[in-house]
Scaffold this motif. Structure first.
Motif, short mmCIF file in Angstrom:
data_model
loop_
_atom_site.label_atom_id
_atom_site.label_comp_id
_atom_site.label_asym_id
_atom_site.label_seq_id
_atom_site.Cartn_x
_atom_site.Cartn_y
_atom_site.Cartn_z
N LYS A 249 -7.69 3.36 -0.86
CA LYS A 249 -7.81 1.88 -1.46
C LYS A 249 -7.23 1.66 -2.08
O LYS A 249 -6.59 0.09 -1.61
N SER A 250 -6.99 2.12 -3.02
CA SER A 250 -6.59 1.22 -4.51
C SER A 250 -5.12 0.83 -4.25
O SER A 250 -4.35 0.13 -5.14
N ASP A 251 -4.77 2.22 -3.49
CA ASP A 251 -3.18 1.85 -3.45
C ASP A 251 -2.84 0.97 -2.41
O ASP A 251 -1.74 0.32 -2.23
N ASP B 272 -4.33 -1.80 -2.23
CA ASP B 272 -4.91 -2.62 -2.15
C ASP B 272 -3.72 -3.10 -3.65
O ASP B 272 -3.42 -4.43 -3.44
#
Length: 202
Positions: free
Chosen positions: A166-168, A170
């Motif tokens: 999810k962070s990537d 984002d």
């Protein structure tokens, strides 16, 4: 000097000239700049390599073969360093190691052919550049909505056996979703890959 020695000297001079001409600052800049690529951009470039015909990548193929001194199908730090030296391009070992690390998408300590092409490919001399980029865009636009969503990217990567956090995701949308619409348009996509068709030097 015998005629044979002269011929050999001329051949060596021509060989070094060809290597210097091919392994140019432009190619080196492309290799160095690849580190700034997002996961989406890197994946898009990897797919692009598979879409292009042989005649579009023939010169880059020859450059790769020249750097791959041991003919293993990969480029090591030592091989890249040696090729740079022969081409008259000065670079510290730490800088060469950083280039290899940034391009080493498969994390095997070397640059393979696909990784090299993904970093150095260009469409600036290709008339059908927009058509190629559209086909590439549709590779990620899985639901045919003419935009790329987070789910599209996750699904496209899963088809290649890759997962994304999810962070990537984002980070991808923070960087490439210019209108902050929660989706990446074709214009956003083209902007992400604008270096491919840029006429100025890398």
């Amino acid at each position: 000097m015998t005629s044979g020695d002269a011929l050999k000297t001329n051949w060596l001079s021509e060989d070094l000239y060809m290597k210097e001409r091919r392994l140019s600052e432009e190619v080196i800049d492309a290799l160095k700049n690849y580190k700034a690529s997002s996961i989406l951009k890197r994946e898009a470039l990897s797919v692009l390599v598979k879409l292009l015909s042989e005649d579009k990548i023939i010169e880059l193929k020859e450059i790769f073969k020249e750097i791959d001194i041991n003919c293993t199908g990969t480029i090591s730090v030592d091989e890249l360093k040696q090729s740079l030296k022969e081409a008259g391009i000065k670079m510290k070992t730490s800088q060469v190691r950083k280039i290899v690390q940034n391009l080493d998408y498969e994390e095997n300590g070397e640059i393979n052919y696909s990784e090299f092409l993904a970093a150095t490919i260009s469409l600036k001399d290709t008339e059908e550049a927009d058509s190629i980029l559209w086909v590439l865009f549709k590779h990620f636009d899985i639901d045919n909505s003419d935009s790329i969503t987070r789910e599209n990217i996750s699904d496209a990567l899963l088809k290649s056996g890759k997962r994304i956090s999810k962070s990537d995701l984002d980070m991808i949308f923070k960087k490439h979703d210019k209108l902050k619409a929660g989706e990446i348009s074709f214009e956003d996509f083209k902007d992400m890959l604008s270096h491919l068709s840029a006429n100025p030097e890398h």
